[in-house]
Design an enzyme around this catalytic site. Sequence first.
Site: not given
Ligand code: SF4
Length: 350
Positions: A49, A132, A150, A201, A208, A211, A217
């Site tokens: 880290e 953090y 972060d 992301c 997306c 994801c 989202c």
């Molecule tokens: S769905 Fe949302 S969190 Fe996932 S990659 Fe797309 S913008 Fe990023």
Amino acid sequence: MPLSHHHPVDSSAVLDWYDLHARDLPWRVSPGDRRAGISPDPYRVWLSEVMLQQTTVAAVKAYFLRFTGLWPTVFDLAAAPLDAVLREWAGLGYYARARNLHACAQAVVKEHGGVFPQSSAGLQALPGIGAYTSAAIAAICFDEPIAVLDGNLDRVLARFYAVPVPVREVKDDLRAALQASVPKRAGDFAQAMMDLGATICAPRNASCLICPLQPGCIAAREGTPLLYPVKPAKAEKPVRRGHAYVMRDAAGDVYLQTRPAKGLLASMTEVPTSPWVAEPAEPDFPLTAEWRRCGSIVHVFTHFRLELDVWSAVVAPEGLEHGWWAEPATLGREALPTLFRKVLAEAGLS
Ligand code: SF4
């Protein structure tokens, strides 16, 4: 806009994704091993880290392997000469971090018998460990249910909630929203979110379709993930305008002079210019000649943006006493600041 009142991040979808796609990192215990009861070594997590504060995962790997090869435990690092630690740190930058790293290892050995404190609060009392880093170590090593937020996570959450303002204005809300989402597997969740921010992301690319956060989202639903995070509006710099005069004699040499010993670009070399003022003004040519407008250049100083119209003319050299005539081939050796190099380039001399 209290984001915490919005839906939480779907941590089980994130963990399912992590179970399949966790990055293989030299300081990481895989989710399978974690489930089998293997705990991450706080020394290795801490070291990674601190190194990751400087640079990317790819660059840190080699440093991490070298450090842990030389100093496999916190006792070894604490006993190492500071010089040796600084030498191995070279290339990571910020030597204060390496000094703190060494001081922290010594504090863990002297004050804690070589055992890292097991809470974020305890960790934060050590040299060089901030909010953090302490949260990251406490979550990853001890499953402390704490939000690890972060810059990468700022971006992911700004998209997830389609935050319409710069994230620094809603930092506490983002933290509360993430905190409300932290599951029992806090360490794997923190690492999963780090991996998501690094791979799915990403700053210039949001995948997306693959994801795990996609169902909730808002940016993905709007089809505009790359509009977030919203950038803070840059304060507009004031503009000053003026004219620059590139004079050449019959032989083609260029007239240069020295700027005043005080003020902006003091004592450097220039071609004559008009005063730099807020309102556009007509050129006040230093000599009568057939002046030709070559174009204009822009140069941004710390406190203002300068736009100069560049003029050139062939002149008879009388009446120009303060400066000197330079052959175009020698311009590279003159103490010309970038601004005046741009001016000369605009006049066809570079
Ligand atoms: S769905 Fe949302 S969190 Fe996932 S990659 Fe797309 S913008 Fe990023």
